[in-house]
Design an enzyme around this catalytic site. Structure first.
Site, PDB file in Angstrom:
ATOM      1  N   HIS A  64       0.852  -1.200   0.000  1.00 20.26           N
ATOM      2  CA  HIS A  64       0.000   0.000   0.000  1.00 20.26           C
ATOM      3  C   HIS A  64       0.888   1.252   0.000  1.00 20.26           C
ATOM      4  O   HIS A  64       0.685   2.187   0.780  1.00 20.26           O
ATOM      5  CB  HIS A  64      -0.970  -0.014   1.182  1.00 20.26           C
ATOM      6  CG  HIS A  64      -1.938  -1.162   1.124  1.00 20.26           C
ATOM      7  ND1 HIS A  64      -3.262  -1.021   0.771  1.00 20.26           N
ATOM      8  CD2 HIS A  64      -1.758  -2.492   1.332  1.00 20.26           C
ATOM      9  CE1 HIS A  64      -3.858  -2.201   0.789  1.00 20.26           C
ATOM     10  NE2 HIS A  64      -2.963  -3.122   1.133  1.00 20.26           N
ATOM     11  N   TYR A 329       3.749  -5.039   9.733  1.00 22.11           N
ATOM     12  CA  TYR A 329       3.683  -3.583   9.599  1.00 22.11           C
ATOM     13  C   TYR A 329       4.812  -2.926  10.396  1.00 22.11           C
ATOM     14  O   TYR A 329       5.363  -1.911   9.999  1.00 22.11           O
ATOM     15  CB  TYR A 329       2.328  -3.034  10.073  1.00 22.11           C
ATOM     16  CG  TYR A 329       1.139  -3.401   9.202  1.00 22.11           C
ATOM     17  CD1 TYR A 329       1.184  -4.484   8.336  1.00 22.11           C
ATOM     18  CD2 TYR A 329      -0.044  -2.669   9.251  1.00 22.11           C
ATOM     19  CE1 TYR A 329       0.098  -4.834   7.553  1.00 22.11           C
ATOM     20  CE2 TYR A 329      -1.140  -3.006   8.461  1.00 22.11           C
ATOM     21  CZ  TYR A 329      -1.068  -4.102   7.620  1.00 22.11           C
ATOM     22  OH  TYR A 329      -2.143  -4.449   6.850  1.00 22.11           O
TER      23      TYR A 329
END
Ligand code: HEM
Length: 353
Positions: A64, A329
């Protein structure tokens, strides 16, 4: 100084003890780093496997990577307070920092080439309590487990074995269902027209201590308009950011938060399986996007939209994804923030565009 008869064995015992502690520490580090179990899936391996063939884009999110920040509010209507004691479900207005984004590791990918669009939110309540969420516009996830996600990344990058993807799909039939959906579902021409789904399940706990497993979605106020792949390709490579900037300049853009309640027996641990349409839903409030902010040096640049950052009244369920996502993440965040000189900077700052 002369040794007493008892001091030597006790010194040896101390040395042995120290040696055991040192060996245990080294073993713990080695295990954590994956040296003892080369076959084990680690967060670093999964993040490495997201990189395109020519390497990760330095300074950017490892997935992303393309997106644009915004600020706004979550206007809670109080209805979800019966399900969760999370402070942001008490009726009121809570500040939001968020990000519209595309599911690609390439920050320069043309918008029309990326099927997955995302919405990331950080909602803050009084006292600093936070709820972070990163959702996508797919109705279900392509695979059932984090291990299968890694397998998919490896198979799709495997140029040596022409049967790699075929074998992957044979072993993971849920991916075939996704591929069929991806090949036929309509596209829209705007972030504002997408419905964003948590896909992962979470547990809400109310003030009486009752637990309820849920998923949530943000349903757009803007009516989705289908647009053909050819029309999309004719647009500018960055049309989504331009479109949302122009829309928000004209008027705040809104989404209704819909909480879906699992029935006993629903597949809470597998985001590749949608729950039946007839499940009870509760409208919790409205996300209002008031201002688009730049991605370079913007307010979401240093944010990690870790889906396990949850206020009291929400916690993870038996779905294995949020924990795996949190670990991945963190690796991505550490890498991109360490690459400070490559960080996207605002053009006015004179560095990377
Ligand atoms: C094991 C599965 C997954 C892995 C390994 C993974 C990996 C990643 C990584 C490394 C990032 C960049 C994080 C950063 O640098 O801050 C990211 C971002 C993101 N992911 Fe995932 N992801 C997974 C599953 C999912 C799922 C299930 C969803 C949605 C339901 C999702 C939605 C997003 C979104 C929206 C972002 C952008 C967050 C932002 O704006 O910072 N991911 N993912």
């Amino acid at each position: 100084m002369a040794e007493t008869p008892t001091s030597r064995p006790s010194a040896v015992r101390s040395l042995v003890l120290i040696a055991i502690i040192v060996i245990a520490l080294i073993a713990a580090f080695a295990y954590t780093a994956g040296w003892l179990t080369p076959g084990r899936l680690t967060p670093a391996k999964i993040v490495d496997s997201l990189a395109p063939p020519d390497g990760a884009a330095l300074g950017f999110r490892r997935n992303h990577a393309k997106g644009i920040c915004f600020t706004g509010n979550f206007e809670s209507n109080g209805a979800a307070a019966a399900l969760s004691k999370a402070p942001m479900f008490a009726a009121g207005s809570y500040p939001v920092t968020g990000r519209f984004n595309l599911g690609t590791p390439d920050p320069k990918a043309p918008d029309a080439t990326v099927r997955v669009r995302g919405l990331s939110l950080r909602v803050v309540a009084q006292g600093g309590s936070e709820w972070r969420s990163a959702m996508i516009d797919l109705p279900f996830f392509p695979v059932a487990t984090p291990q299968a996600f890694y397998g998919l990344l490896k198979a799709s990058a495997n140029k040596k074995d022409p049967d790699a993807m075929k074998n992957f799909i044979a072993a993971h039939p849920e991916f075939g269902v996704f591929a069929k959906w991806a090949g036929s579902a309509p596209w829209t021409g705007s972030y504002a027209q997408e419905r964003y789904n948590s896909l992962n399940s979470f547990v809400f706990t109310n003030a009486a201590g009752q637990d309820q497993t849920v998923r949530w979605s943000f349903v757009p106020a803007a009516r989705p308009e289908a647009i053909s792949a050819d029309q999309l390709k004719a647009r500018d490579a960055d049309f989504l950011a331009a479109d949302i900037t122009q829309r928000v300049q004209s008027a705040p853009q809104k989404w209704t938060m819909v909480v879906t309640l699992a029935n006993p027996g629903d597949p809470t641990a597998d985001p590749s399986k949608a729950w039946p349409e007839d499940r009870r839903t509760v409208e919790a409030g409205t996300l209002v996007v008031n201002a688009i902010e730049p991605e370079p040096d913007g307010p979401c640049r240093d944010l990690n939209f870790d889906p396990t950052v949850l206020p009291s009244g929400m916690h993870v369920s038996d779905d294995p994804f949020p924990a795996a996502r949190s670990a991945a993440y963190a690796v991505s965040f550490d890498r991109r923030t360490a690459e400070d000189k490559d960080y996207p900077r605002h053009p006015a700052g004179g560095a990377t565009p």
